[in-house]
Design a protein around this motif. Structure first.
Motif, short mmCIF file in Angstrom:
data_model
loop_
_atom_site.label_atom_id
_atom_site.label_comp_id
_atom_site.label_asym_id
_atom_site.label_seq_id
_atom_site.Cartn_x
_atom_site.Cartn_y
_atom_site.Cartn_z
N MET A 178 1.21 -1.43 0.02
CA MET A 178 0.12 0.06 -0.26
C MET A 178 1.12 1.15 0.35
N TYR A 179 0.11 1.79 -0.82
CA TYR A 179 0.82 3.06 -0.74
C TYR A 179 0.60 4.37 0.69
N ILE A 217 -0.45 7.64 1.70
CA ILE A 217 -1.32 7.73 0.43
C ILE A 217 -1.25 8.32 2.35
N GLN A 218 -2.15 9.96 2.81
CA GLN A 218 -2.58 10.34 4.14
C GLN A 218 -4.58 10.54 3.56
N SER A 219 -4.68 11.40 2.82
CA SER A 219 -5.76 11.22 2.61
C SER A 219 -5.99 12.15 0.79
N ILE A 260 -1.01 15.05 -8.16
CA ILE A 260 -1.65 13.61 -9.18
C ILE A 260 -2.00 13.54 -10.79
N ALA A 261 -1.48 13.24 -11.97
CA ALA A 261 -1.93 12.84 -12.99
C ALA A 261 -2.10 11.84 -12.90
N GLY A 262 -0.99 11.31 -13.95
CA GLY A 262 -1.18 9.63 -14.02
C GLY A 262 -0.42 9.00 -13.66
N GLY A 263 0.46 9.25 -12.25
CA GLY A 263 1.37 8.70 -10.70
C GLY A 263 2.46 7.87 -11.25
N THR A 264 2.90 7.52 -12.66
CA THR A 264 3.66 7.55 -12.76
C THR A 264 5.32 7.77 -12.38
N LEU A 293 4.18 8.04 -8.13
CA LEU A 293 3.03 6.89 -7.50
C LEU A 293 4.78 5.89 -7.35
N VAL A 294 5.99 5.86 -7.97
CA VAL A 294 7.25 5.19 -7.57
C VAL A 294 7.93 5.59 -7.00
N HIS A 311 6.27 4.71 -3.43
CA HIS A 311 6.82 3.49 -3.56
C HIS A 311 8.14 3.83 -2.47
N HIS A 312 9.28 3.81 -3.41
CA HIS A 312 10.53 4.10 -3.25
C HIS A 312 10.84 4.65 -1.90
N ILE A 355 3.24 2.47 -19.82
CA ILE A 355 3.46 3.51 -19.33
C ILE A 355 2.91 4.98 -20.09
N MET A 408 -8.36 6.07 4.96
CA MET A 408 -9.66 6.87 4.19
C MET A 408 -9.79 5.69 3.48
N ARG A 458 -5.71 3.95 0.15
CA ARG A 458 -3.89 3.23 -0.03
C ARG A 458 -3.65 2.42 -0.86
N GLU A 464 -3.00 -4.43 -6.02
CA GLU A 464 -3.77 -5.26 -4.57
C GLU A 464 -4.62 -5.16 -4.44
#
Lengths: 302, 162
Positions: free
Chosen positions: A1-2, A4-6, A29-33, A36-37, A40-41, A105, B1, B21, B26
């Protein structure tokens, strides 16, 4: 899971701009490529996201009556590859878009995201630098146009202010009409790789094959993408003889600020700059000759 | 959330509360669609490829909330009444499956190519499959399977010389 708070999903541009003012911690955020990476890192520890994915105001490619081509910031790389307006008027941008990532992508990554990410290796950047792209930044208090050369401030750093969203990329007719171009991406693989070096060249010739205008832009040759003004100034009014090409390539290396990274050494990058600029110039000239011959009704190629 | 989303999953409407999230990868695996493989997790290997509104995307870098209103298809939705889809059948016939981990993603991308109705040259097929890594390096047979898939019902759609 990322982490992400909200998460907020804006339905209109006005709503998105209002939310950015209300909650300055929001990350767009738009495409997230890329984003999100990075999440993730763990390069970004945690995040409050504002999605602009549904904003129709930021979508689509338009040719205005005055000749400007307006690319919405949500235009994807696949859109650039496949759109008739781009193929017809700015094929170099379609070529650059096709060099980025892989199909999955390109289907989702946005042009606006590629620019705002601020990477010197962004595959869209050399072509957009050569095209003198203007970036339209919108906030609740108004709009401003920034030349892309001034937008990139440093590695991962761009001139986007609090409350602003990149709405569109504007290309003026005097910057694309009559030009032939070439983008060469040098990487270890032909797909799914980051550029070791990128070169975009745009040339416009007079009837006598004299260079009326030349633009050379490099990626990964410095902390930000860059233009090679001294080389361009030298080339104007000259023919592309072997001697002049060699001089242009020397000046292009001088304009660069390449460094050693794990992908390549400074010396190798400088070699690439010289070699790839030469190849891009030769190829752009060949395309221009072909175009002239087509315009003249398919006559003999000189 | 949490957020409520409604989407079509392999031709069936699904409505559920999803953790913001979560990636689509997943979510799908939690729902039992384990044909969607988790490989690199950063959009490089293509093992998690699913079709979103008929477009192949890496579900590991696609948020589950984005599935709202979309038509999602996974490899589980391809076979009908126990009969493999023509693309799946082509992968079997060409021996394009070794360890099988990359297969669902490749089958989904190939399915999108077939459904586009376009003709693809060999080079174009390679380009369209370039977002998938096969660690067994069985690329030749994968390419053959994709070419075979694009030559359906006796009509040769590939732009090669045949």
């Amino acid at each position: 899971m990322y982490n992400i708070q909200s998460y907020y999903e804006a339905e209109t541009l006005a709503e998105a701009l209002e939310l950015l003012v209300q909650k300055p911690s929001l990350k767009v955020i738009a495409g997230g490529t890329d984003l999100l990476v990075q999440l993730h890192h763990g390069r970004i520890p945690q995040v409050d996201l504002l999605s602009i994915r549904k904003l129709r105001e930021l979508a689509g490619i338009q040719l205005l009556t005055a000749g400007e081509i307006v690319l919405g910031s949500l235009v994807t790389f696949s859109d650039l590859v496949n759109h008739q307006l781009i193929k017809q008027h700015i094929p170099v941008l379609a070529e650059a878009a096709l060099a980025m990532g892989g199909p999955q992508i390109r289907h989702i990554a946005t042009l606006g995201g590629n620019i705002c990410n601020g990477a010197t290796s962004a595959d869209s950047a050399p072509a957009l630098f050569a095209l003198n792209a203007q970036l339209k930044l919108t906030s609740r208090s108004g709009e401003r146009l920034v030349p892309i050369r001034e937008f990139y401030l440093g590695p991962g750093k761009v001139d986007i202010r609090a409350g602003e969203i990149l709405a569109a990329i504007v290309l003026n007719p005097e910057d694309y009409r009559g030009f032939s171009g070439e983008y060469i991406k040098f990487a270890m693989r032909q797909a799914m790789d980051i550029a070791t070096l990128g070169v975009a060249v745009l040339c416009r010739f007079t009837a006598g094959q004299v260079l009326e205008d030349l633009r050379i832009a490099l990626g990964v040759a410095g902390p930000t993408p860059l233009r090679c003004s001294a080389a361009e100034d030298f080339a104007r009014g000259k023919v592309l003889s072997a001697e002049n090409i060699a001089a242009i390539c020397e000046l292009t290396v001088e304009a660069s600020r390449a460094r050693t990274s794990w992908r390549a050494s400074k010396e190798y990058r400088e070699h690439l700059i010289k070699e790839l600029t030469q190849r891009a110039l030769t190829s752009a000239r060949a395309k221009a000759v072909k175009q002239v011959s087509l315009d003249a009704g398919g006559g003999e190629i000189v | 959330m949490f957020k409520r989303i409604t989407f079509t999953l392999n031709h069936q409407v699904v409505s559920l509360e999803v953790d913001i999230r979560k990636s689509l990868l997943e979510l799908l695996r939690d729902l039992g669609y384990t044909g969607v493989k988790k490989g690199c997790g950063v959009g490089e290997c293509g093992a998690c490829t699913v079709l979103v509104d008929n477009t192949p995307l890496d579900s590991c870098i696609y948020l589950a909330v984005w599935a709202d209103g979309k038509n999602i298809r996974t490899v589980e939705g391809l076979a009908a009444d126990g009969v493999l889809s023509p693309v799946q059948q082509a992968f079997v016939e060409e021996g394009a499956v070794q360890c099988g981990f990359c297969t669902p993603g490749l089958v989904m991308t190939t399915t999108a190519l077939v459904e586009s109705g376009r003709a693809y040259s060999r080079e174009e097929i390679k380009r369209e499959l370039s977002g998938h890594l096969c660690r067994c390096t069985g690329y030749q047979n994968i390419l053959k399977a994709a070419e075979k898939s694009l030559t359906h019902s006796g009509e040769h759609k590939c732009r090669c010389d045949k």
